[in-house]
Design a protein around this motif. Structure first.
Motif, short mmCIF file in Angstrom:
data_model
loop_
_atom_site.label_atom_id
_atom_site.label_comp_id
_atom_site.label_asym_id
_atom_site.label_seq_id
_atom_site.Cartn_x
_atom_site.Cartn_y
_atom_site.Cartn_z
N ILE A 59 -5.22 -35.77 -13.94
CA ILE A 59 -5.28 -35.00 -12.69
C ILE A 59 -3.95 -34.31 -12.42
O ILE A 59 -3.90 -33.14 -12.04
N TRP A 60 -2.86 -35.04 -12.62
CA TRP A 60 -1.54 -34.43 -12.42
C TRP A 60 -1.32 -33.27 -13.39
O TRP A 60 -0.79 -32.23 -13.02
N PHE A 62 -3.61 -31.36 -14.74
CA PHE A 62 -4.46 -30.24 -14.35
C PHE A 62 -3.82 -29.42 -13.23
O PHE A 62 -3.74 -28.20 -13.30
N TYR A 63 -3.34 -30.12 -12.20
CA TYR A 63 -2.71 -29.40 -11.09
C TYR A 63 -1.38 -28.77 -11.51
O TYR A 63 -1.03 -27.68 -11.04
N ALA A 64 -0.65 -29.43 -12.39
CA ALA A 64 0.60 -28.84 -12.87
C ALA A 64 0.34 -27.58 -13.67
O ALA A 64 1.06 -26.58 -13.53
N TYR A 65 -0.71 -27.59 -14.49
CA TYR A 65 -1.04 -26.39 -15.27
C TYR A 65 -1.43 -25.24 -14.35
O TYR A 65 -1.00 -24.10 -14.54
N ASN A 66 -2.25 -25.53 -13.34
CA ASN A 66 -2.64 -24.48 -12.40
C ASN A 66 -1.43 -23.93 -11.65
O ASN A 66 -1.35 -22.74 -11.36
N TYR A 67 -0.48 -24.82 -11.35
CA TYR A 67 0.69 -24.38 -10.59
C TYR A 67 1.59 -23.48 -11.43
O TYR A 67 2.01 -22.41 -10.99
N ALA A 70 0.02 -19.92 -12.46
CA ALA A 70 -0.59 -19.14 -11.37
C ALA A 70 -0.46 -17.65 -11.63
O ALA A 70 -1.39 -16.88 -11.42
N LYS A 73 -2.99 -16.52 -14.25
CA LYS A 73 -4.36 -16.44 -13.76
C LYS A 73 -4.58 -15.18 -12.95
O LYS A 73 -5.64 -14.59 -12.97
#
Length: 261
Positions: A59-60, A62-67, A70, A73
């Motif tokens: 989970i960490w 996943f959120y780190a990759y999205n951050y 950004a 994307k």
């Protein structure tokens, strides 16, 4: 004299009883059983700790990759970018004659990235796209036509083309490509098959239409095959010149320039 009613005395009514309960000590077998049950519960959570740790790490991540991605994307959600090649797919291909091909290109993952505010064909500029040939690393410019394939004739296999006029129709356009026997790029592009990926960059703006007083009025409605569907022209103020001359421009293979008065 009145006499009081005699009530029979009952000592139970005034009794205040106190009781004492005595619990016998637990047997060693019960104590052992309780210890075993608690140890089993603790060992169960210990066994789940690695799985919980792995899940938390995923989970960490996943959120780190999205951050951290950004910005990336945001760029890939565009239909075109002037400084980066984006993937398009060959969604239709039709050979007009021996040397000419009609190729429709559609933005990859178009359904999930299409945004209403993205408009490529606004009629206020003449532009082209750069297509990359990855095998020999060369780039060529082609002018897209604001058309998309709305259907195919079942007998002749000819496409039914329509103008791109709505935001939900963006992300598609048509190229008319002439194949040259000695042209490395044209032979490569016309040999692409359906669903082959092609990388595009743009728009490369070559001419911007200057401002005209009629720009603040609604555009003339698109011609329709039936008279009953044709909408009336917008009304203009008397002090604004009426449109009397139309100029049509096209670039690339099969270019046609003419005026109608």
């Amino acid at each position: 004299m009145l006499s009081k009613k005699k009530v029979e005395y009952n000592p139970e009514d005034n009794k205040e009883g106190v009781t004492y309960e005595f619990h016998a000590p637990r047997s060693p077998l019960d104590v052992r059983s309780e210890q075993i049950r608690k140890s089993h519960q603790a060992s169960k959570w210990r066994k789940m700790l690695p799985s919980l740790a792995v899940g938390g790490a995923l989970i960490w991540g996943f959120y780190a990759y999205n951050y951290f991605s950004a910005d990336k994307k945001e760029t890939i959600s565009d239909l075109l970018l002037p400084d980066r090649f984006l993937p398009y797919l060959v969604s239709f291909k039709y050979q007009v004659d021996q040397d000419h091909y009609l190729i429709e290109l559609t933005r990859k993952n178009r359904g999930s990235i299409l945004a209403p505010h993205q408009q490529l064909f606004d009629g206020k500029r003449i532009w082209s796209v750069e297509i990359k040939q990855p095998e020999i690393n060369i780039v060529r410019n082609y002018t897209p036509l604001p058309l998309y394939v709305a259907g195919i004739d079942p007998n002749t296999q000819e496409p039914h083309l329509r103008l791109v006029t709505k935001p939900e129709e963006e992300g598609k356009f048509v190229l008319l490509v002439k194949r040259y026997d000695n042209g490395e790029f044209s032979r490569w592009l016309t040999s692409r098959k359906l669903l082959d990926e092609v990388e595009l960059r743009g728009p490369v703006v070559e001419y911007k239409v200057p401002y005209h007083p009629l720009d603040k009025f609604p555009a003339r409605p698109q011609l329709q095959p039936l008279l009953s569907k044709i909408q009336p022209d917008p009304e203009y103020y008397e002090n604004i010149p009426q449109p009397e001359t139309w100029a049509f421009y096209a670039a690339g293979t099969g270019s046609l320039i003419f005026q109608a008065s």
